[in-house]
Design an enzyme around this catalytic site. Sequence first.
Site, PDB file in Angstrom:
ATOM      1  N   SER A   1       0.929  -1.115   0.084  1.00 50.48           N
ATOM      2  CA  SER A   1      -0.021   0.003  -0.029  1.00 50.48           C
ATOM      3  C   SER A   1       0.793   1.286  -0.040  1.00 50.48           C
ATOM      4  CB  SER A   1      -0.942  -0.070   1.049  1.00 50.48           C
ATOM      5  OG  SER A   1      -1.914   0.963   0.990  1.00 50.48           O
TER       6      SER A   1
ATOM      7  N   HIS B   1      -7.955  -5.052  -0.604  1.00 47.27           N
ATOM      8  CA  HIS B   1      -6.856  -4.509   0.056  1.00 47.27           C
ATOM      9  C   HIS B   1      -6.311  -5.145   1.416  1.00 47.27           C
ATOM     10  CE1 HIS B   1      -3.653  -1.358  -0.892  1.00 47.27           C
ATOM     11  NE2 HIS B   1      -4.026  -0.914   0.555  1.00 47.27           N
TER      12      HIS B   1
ATOM     13  N   GLU C   1      -9.303  -5.002  -4.666  1.00 48.25           N
ATOM     14  CA  GLU C   1      -8.401  -3.876  -3.922  1.00 48.25           C
ATOM     15  C   GLU C   1      -9.742  -3.025  -3.048  1.00 48.25           C
ATOM     16  OE1 GLU C   1      -5.664  -3.647  -2.888  1.00 48.25           O
ATOM     17  OE2 GLU C   1      -4.370  -4.888  -4.272  1.00 48.25           O
TER      18      GLU C   1
END
Length: 492
Positions: free
Chosen positions: A190, A408, A313
């Site tokens: 990230s 994510h 995600e």
Amino acid sequence: MPVVEIALPDGRLRGLSHGGVRRFLGVPYAAPIGGAGRFAAPHPVVPWHGIRDATVAGPTSPQPDRSRFGSLDVSPFFAPGWVRGDDHLTVNVWAPEDTDGRAPVLVFVHGGGFIAGSASAPAYDGTGFARDGVVFVGVNYRLGAPGFLAVPDAPDNRGVLDVIQALRWVRENIAAFGGDPAAVTLAGQSAGAVIIASVLCEPDAEGLAHRAIMQSGTGVGAFTPEQGEIVASAFAEQLGVDLTVDALGAVPDAALVGASVMLGEVDVATASARAPIGDIVRFGPVHPRQPADRIAESWGGGVELLIGTNLDEAGLYLAPTGQLDGAVDPVAAAARFVDEPESLVAAYRREFPDADDVELVRSITGDGMFGAGTRRFADRHQSAGGTTHVYEFTWRPDSVRQLLGASHLMELPFVFDTDAEGLRGPDSLLGTTPPPADLAVRMHAAWVDFIQGLGPGWPACTADAQQVQSIGERWEMHSGHRARLHEAWGSA
């Protein structure tokens, strides 16, 4: 646990040993920072006398609480939150007890939207890597305004400079832990992956890492200088101070954190640039050109790269907050990222003819935030002659009424081969669905093999077609993976 001691150039450390793994927490890689020093470049470690206790984690960068995303508990990735103290430019090190001094090294940069997170979060325990012969180094770096606010009389991208300083520390100190300074892999997820994209383009970092791993990041996540100025002006106005190091240096940490979380309504889009990463961040690296557009001419174009994203995600940002409940509009989702959203949605409908609107919104948003920018970085890296391995993580649990998907964060427990407390349960990331029995073992082993210089177990990309390894219920190789969607993003 038995106590162990090692000697570094700057002093002695006391850590703990258990199960063949030594652990040293809160080890400084730079001098403590406070006051105006929070906006300066990092300085080398101040040597200490006696034995420094490294058996417990130290302070963390000032940050707001981020233990939940709506209904979802994400505390395994963000605990313990803000632990006060100026001495937070530190690393946590897990190392095998028995090495010949040539163990490969993994330096990991955590995510958290550039405002939260730390190397001390339970999900980033490096025991699994050390157990398998890797010296693991988790990095704490400056977050929020101290790390990334564009201040005219301060160096830019101080959080990035912190990571580079940590790499310098690794070069000079990691042999004491049994690691090989000539076999360093720089990895991040990230925000951490976005930082790595910047590091790979910084001349001062050349030679400090030999491989890189970018998980769920993007090569186009930087703010332009104009956008950096917009954020900085709004931040100073929020505090009622001048935008100078002296003025900001007099502001307490708590006030800096408070002002950071009030920036959400600031419009950072300009005539020449959209808001980075789908408009979910207000801090991040500031560059005139995106790393994906610089990597071919940078030293990082020559490092071996493992890079990828998760299939869904955006599920983390949409599902727990109820944004996927009820009617959703794929065209509105696409309009966040492109000027001709109808054309992009049409491309997705052709690619996924059986997908409903919820699935399309989740896919388009996730690719706009991370997927398209990752593909662009991978392509530019490969075209520069770099060895580029690409993956897509696809396993979907039952979390958030089965709307979260392969979101994510989802790959991290499998990369670390960890079952940290809080990862499983009705309101937790992994939900109650048992994952494939061998998923963690196999994915973790692929990362370890890559760190050891053996490659992850699947072919690198070629000029003719991007080779993508799908990781989930099944492991499948795809050639020319979603080329039509890539073309749609490229022409958008």
